[in-house]
Design an enzyme around this catalytic site. Structure first.
Site, PDB file in Angstrom:
ATOM      1  N   CYS A 146     -56.369  21.740  68.462  1.00 25.94           N
ATOM      2  CA  CYS A 146     -57.425  20.756  69.134  1.00 25.94           C
ATOM      3  C   CYS A 146     -56.246  20.228  70.264  1.00 25.94           C
ATOM      4  O   CYS A 146     -55.465  19.212  69.949  1.00 25.94           O
ATOM      5  CB  CYS A 146     -57.824  19.780  68.198  1.00 25.94           C
ATOM      6  SG  CYS A 146     -58.897  18.266  69.082  1.00 25.94           S
ATOM      7  N   CYS A 149     -56.915  16.130  70.502  1.00 25.19           N
ATOM      8  CA  CYS A 149     -56.420  15.619  69.319  1.00 25.19           C
ATOM      9  C   CYS A 149     -54.917  15.229  69.585  1.00 25.19           C
ATOM     10  O   CYS A 149     -54.196  14.233  69.300  1.00 25.19           O
ATOM     11  CB  CYS A 149     -56.659  16.077  67.949  1.00 25.19           C
ATOM     12  SG  CYS A 149     -58.341  16.630  67.843  1.00 25.19           S
ATOM     13  N   ASP A 150     -54.085  16.296  69.976  1.00 20.47           N
ATOM     14  CA  ASP A 150     -52.781  16.506  69.841  1.00 20.47           C
ATOM     15  C   ASP A 150     -51.948  16.532  71.050  1.00 20.47           C
ATOM     16  O   ASP A 150     -50.736  16.782  71.329  1.00 20.47           O
ATOM     17  CB  ASP A 150     -52.306  17.633  68.902  1.00 20.47           C
ATOM     18  CG  ASP A 150     -52.928  17.618  67.713  1.00 20.47           C
ATOM     19  OD1 ASP A 150     -52.994  16.434  67.089  1.00 20.47           O
ATOM     20  OD2 ASP A 150     -53.201  18.751  66.892  1.00 20.47           O
TER      21      ASP A 150
END
Length: 324
Positions: A146, A149-150
């Site tokens: 992701c 997300c990261d």
């Protein structure tokens, strides 16, 4: 032994399922949550955040929070308000008659383990991985599924994206906001992505393409240090020095239990009515990644869990009113 009948049964315990549990519990519906089993790859208790380290984009945690800690706190909150959370996995459901039947354990037994007047499905979706040794171990330590997300954690680093579709190129383009370079590793010499996405990626100075290559192994002890890639035409192997690997080869929604019983799209995601969590079976609701192939974020999953809970509460209120 008679089957216990519950107002609400929730399948899954990720952000969507636990948010639905909090809301239905506060509505005095005493929800039963079947959170899955640790040995199962399709319904990990706590969802995919249990495999995530730092979560910095969930509102309310300015310093960030570890994925397992966040899910543990959500679980505690649901239990506090009266949710019955059990580490059990549904093996069969029968949505042909209400109350709906849910089996745990042997799916061939005649009587279901539980019955539900309203069923909330939040079984999630599993990110497809490459199936390499050490890949799972390095999730959250350089390997991710992701970018949203990261990506922030890879500022100024050289990273790689595996895939050739729209999702892969979207991730690659997004990651150029943070990374020094992004290498797209693709097993073919052409992309499957739409023309507009190809044009954007090819025009981006930070994106490089490694054509006709696959990743053979991920290297690193405590964190990712490099990839071993292989040319599919010559079988020659080489080392790609990157500290981040984003696998963007797709997701698999956990909807096997519902085939033939609920409407799904071509990719297997449950279909819900626009603006609601209602499926095509009255009294059955779906939330989180099991019905969301677009956003796939913890916060959107939690929001849809709230929607499912409110829809279920209103449905049960109307059901009880009509029965009185």
């Amino acid at each position: 032994m008679s089957t216990s009948v519950h107002d609400v049964v929730i399948l899954g315990s990720g952000p969507a399922g636990l948010t639905a549990a909090v809301y239905t519990a506060r509505a005095n519906l005493a929800p039963l949550v079947l959170e899955g089993e640790p040995s199962s790859t399709s319904d990990q208790p706590g969802g995919q955040l249990m495999l995530t380290t730092d979560v910095e984009n969930f509102p309310g945690f300015p310093e960030g929070v570890m994925g397992p800690e966040l899910m543990g706190r959500m679980r505690e909150q649901a239990v506090r308000f009266g949710a019955d959370v059990r580490m059990e996995r549904a093996t069969r459901v029968d949505l042909s008659t209400r109350p709906y039947g849910i089996w745990v354990g042997d799916p061939t037994t005649a009587e279901p383990t539980y019955q539900a007047q309203a069923l909330i499905i939040s079984t999630g979706a599993q990110s497809l991985l490459l199936g390499l040794a050490h890949e799972q171990r390095l999730i959250g330590h350089g390997v991710s599924t992701c970018a949203t997300c990261d990506g922030f954690f890879f500022r100024g680093q050289d990273i790689a994206v595996v895939g050739g579709g729209d999702s892969a190129l979207e991730e690659a383009i997004f990651l150029t906001k943070f990374a020094e370079t992004v290498t797209v590793v693709h097993r073919r010499d052409s992309l499957r992505a739409s023309k507009i996405m190809q044009d954007r990626a090819l025009a981006n100075d930070k994106i490089r393409f490694l054509w006709n290559h696959v990743v053979d192994s991920v290297e690193g002890e405590d964190s990712l240090s490099s990839l071993v890639v292989r040319d599919v035409l010559t079988d020659e192997r080489s080392t790609l020095p990157v500290t981040g690997l984003f696998v963007a080869i797709g997701h698999r929604p956990a909807t096997e239990l519902f085939k033939g019983q609920l409407q799904m799209d071509d990719a297997g995601y449950l279909v819900t009515e626009p603006g609601s969590a209602r499926t095509d079976v009255v009294g059955v609701f779906a939330c989180g990644d099991v019905q969301d192939s677009t956003y796939r974020q913890a916060i959107t999953a939690a929001g849809s869990g709230c929607m499912a809970a409110i829809d279920a509460e209103r449905y049960l209120e109307a059901l009880h009113h009509s029965a009185s």
